[in-house]
Design a protein around this motif. Structure first.
Motif, short mmCIF file in Angstrom:
data_model
loop_
_atom_site.label_atom_id
_atom_site.label_comp_id
_atom_site.label_asym_id
_atom_site.label_seq_id
_atom_site.Cartn_x
_atom_site.Cartn_y
_atom_site.Cartn_z
N LEU A 22 0.82 -1.20 0.00
CA LEU A 22 0.00 0.00 0.00
C LEU A 22 0.86 1.26 0.00
CD1 LEU A 22 -2.75 1.37 0.22
CD2 LEU A 22 -2.62 1.10 2.71
N THR A 23 1.93 1.25 0.80
CA THR A 23 2.83 2.41 0.83
C THR A 23 3.48 2.64 -0.52
OG1 THR A 23 3.29 1.99 3.19
CG2 THR A 23 4.84 3.39 1.98
N GLY A 24 3.92 1.55 -1.15
CA GLY A 24 4.52 1.67 -2.48
C GLY A 24 3.54 2.23 -3.49
N PHE A 25 2.29 1.79 -3.43
CA PHE A 25 1.27 2.29 -4.35
C PHE A 25 1.06 3.79 -4.17
CE2 PHE A 25 -3.26 3.39 -4.83
CZ PHE A 25 -3.39 3.20 -6.21
N LEU A 26 0.97 4.24 -2.91
CA LEU A 26 0.75 5.66 -2.64
C LEU A 26 1.94 6.51 -3.07
CD1 LEU A 26 -0.96 5.45 0.88
CD2 LEU A 26 -2.05 5.80 -1.34
N VAL A 27 3.14 5.98 -2.89
CA VAL A 27 4.35 6.71 -3.31
C VAL A 27 4.36 6.87 -4.83
CG1 VAL A 27 6.86 6.59 -3.48
CG2 VAL A 27 5.73 6.08 -1.30
N VAL A 28 4.05 5.79 -5.54
CA VAL A 28 4.01 5.86 -7.01
C VAL A 28 2.94 6.83 -7.47
CG1 VAL A 28 3.50 4.54 -9.10
CG2 VAL A 28 4.95 3.54 -7.33
N TRP A 29 1.78 6.79 -6.82
CA TRP A 29 0.70 7.72 -7.15
C TRP A 29 1.17 9.17 -6.99
CZ3 TRP A 29 -4.77 7.52 -4.43
CH2 TRP A 29 -5.58 8.55 -4.93
N GLN A 30 1.86 9.47 -5.88
CA GLN A 30 2.33 10.83 -5.64
C GLN A 30 3.39 11.24 -6.67
OE1 GLN A 30 1.15 12.94 -3.50
NE2 GLN A 30 2.68 14.57 -3.47
N LEU A 31 4.22 10.30 -7.07
CA LEU A 31 5.31 10.63 -8.00
C LEU A 31 4.82 10.90 -9.42
CD1 LEU A 31 8.12 8.13 -6.91
CD2 LEU A 31 8.11 10.63 -6.65
N ILE A 32 3.75 10.22 -9.84
CA ILE A 32 3.29 10.35 -11.23
C ILE A 32 2.95 11.80 -11.58
CG2 ILE A 32 1.43 9.74 -12.82
CD1 ILE A 32 1.51 6.93 -11.68
N PRO A 33 2.08 12.50 -10.82
CA PRO A 33 1.85 13.92 -11.15
C PRO A 33 3.03 14.81 -10.81
CG PRO A 33 0.63 13.31 -9.18
CD PRO A 33 1.21 12.04 -9.71
N THR A 34 3.82 14.43 -9.78
CA THR A 34 4.98 15.25 -9.41
C THR A 34 5.99 15.30 -10.55
OG1 THR A 34 4.70 14.67 -7.07
CG2 THR A 34 6.85 15.53 -7.75
N LEU A 35 6.21 14.17 -11.20
CA LEU A 35 7.16 14.10 -12.32
C LEU A 35 6.55 14.56 -13.63
CD1 LEU A 35 8.81 10.64 -11.49
CD2 LEU A 35 9.71 12.93 -11.01
N GLY A 36 5.29 14.92 -13.62
CA GLY A 36 4.64 15.41 -14.82
C GLY A 36 4.24 14.33 -15.80
N LEU A 37 4.22 13.07 -15.37
CA LEU A 37 3.82 11.98 -16.27
C LEU A 37 2.34 12.09 -16.63
CD1 LEU A 37 5.75 9.02 -14.59
CD2 LEU A 37 6.45 10.42 -16.55
N ILE A 38 1.53 12.53 -15.67
CA ILE A 38 0.12 12.79 -15.90
C ILE A 38 -0.21 14.12 -15.23
CG2 ILE A 38 -2.26 12.02 -15.47
CD1 ILE A 38 -1.33 9.18 -15.50
N ASN A 39 -0.96 14.94 -15.93
CA ASN A 39 -1.33 16.25 -15.39
C ASN A 39 -2.12 16.07 -14.09
OD1 ASN A 39 -2.72 18.80 -14.93
ND2 ASN A 39 -2.04 19.34 -17.01
N SER A 40 -1.80 16.88 -13.09
CA SER A 40 -2.47 16.77 -11.80
C SER A 40 -3.96 17.10 -11.89
CB SER A 40 -1.81 17.69 -10.77
OG SER A 40 -1.87 19.04 -11.19
N GLN A 41 -4.38 17.69 -13.00
CA GLN A 41 -5.80 17.96 -13.20
C GLN A 41 -6.57 16.65 -13.38
OE1 GLN A 41 -6.60 20.55 -16.50
NE2 GLN A 41 -8.84 20.32 -16.34
N TYR A 42 -5.88 15.64 -13.95
CA TYR A 42 -6.51 14.35 -14.20
C TYR A 42 -6.13 13.30 -13.15
CZ TYR A 42 -7.00 16.70 -18.67
OH TYR A 42 -7.28 17.62 -19.65
#
Length: 266
Positions: A22-42
């Motif tokens: 669960l921790t790994g999933f939440l970290v990956v979720w936080q990193l995806i918009p932080t790194l700009g892989l997906i816009n934080s609007q979506y």
């Protein structure tokens, strides 16, 4: 004592692995918009989603809507289970009825419950009863089929032995049919509980009844992605809680059964 000493470290290891995942999933979720892989609007930041959840948990209106969802879920599941147990037992005990209803069951069971939403709205309007039609229909088949299989699975030798010893019909139901069908019934109810929750939320989204589904739809239409993800997380937590509760009930009620005892030993 030796078995308990083995089970505790294994249970602790399962919990730790679950928390790590669960921790790994939440970290990956936080990193995806932080790194700009997906816009934080979506895909909003997980920190924003949980901050929104904290706000909702302090809002009495949120709990009222959650109560609406769980009320329709509980009523639908209870009605579906009661009807499925009665009808499934009757059909399962009579071979002629099993053969006569097989085609009808196989025709009705695959019909998507959401296809009945227009009919439910036509009959009951935008009310809880419309959602209950969908929930009961979807949940009923999960339990009904399992009960038929369970009742039909009674060992022929045991059945003949019970008759030779002069057991009454009620005694055969209590001491032979029920113990055989109970594992099937518990599996059906656990599956039906998850299906009922899914359909309760789906019905609220489509029909517009007050509840979590309605909140999800309103967040989507308003472009509130943080609120949308927050309410989706709540539905996921509800699904997890429902599954854990019914797993616990299943283990308690079937503690005598070899499948549960085998799991405990292993």
């Amino acid at each position: 004592m030796h078995v308990l000493s083995i089970r505790r470290p294994r249970s602790l290891r399962k919990v730790m692995l679950g928390l790590a995942g669960l921790t790994g999933f939440l970290v990956v979720w936080q990193l995806i918009p932080t790194l700009g892989l997906i816009n934080s609007q979506y895909l909003p930041y997980v920190t924003d989603v949980f901050a929104r959840l904290a706000e909702e948990f302090r809002d009495l209106a949120f709990w009222r809507r959650l109560g609406n969802t769980m009320t329709s879920w509980a009523i639908g599941l209870a009605v579906a289970t009661a009807a499925a147990v009665v009808l499934g037992t009757i059909v399962g005990l009579v071979p002629f009825l099993r053969r006569a209803t097989h085609t009808v069951v196989e025709f009705l069971r695959p019909i998507p419950s959401v296809a009945l939403i227009p009919l439910a709205v036509l009959l009951f309007g935008i009310q809880m009863q419309a959602a209950l039609v969908i929930i009961i229909y979807a949940s009923f088949w999960q339990v009904f089929v399992q009960v038929i299989y369970g009742v039909a699975d009674v060992d022929a030798v045991a059945r003949d032995t019970a008759r030779s010893f002069g057991l009454t019909r009620r005694e055969r139901l209590s001491y032979l049919v029920l113990p055989t069908a109970l594992p099937y019934l518990m599996t059906g109810v656990r599956l039906a509980a998850a299906v009922a929750l899914i359909l309760a939320i789906t019905a609220e989204m489509v029909i517009g009844n007050p509840g979590l589904g309605r909140m999800i739809e309103l967040s989507r239409s308003a472009g509130d992605s943080v609120g949308l993800y927050a309410f989706v997380v709540v539905t996921g937590l509800l699904g997890l809680l429902v599954n854990l509760v019914f797993r616990f009930i299943e283990r308690r009620s079937l503690s005598w059964h070899q499948s549960v005892r085998g799991e405990e030993v292993l």
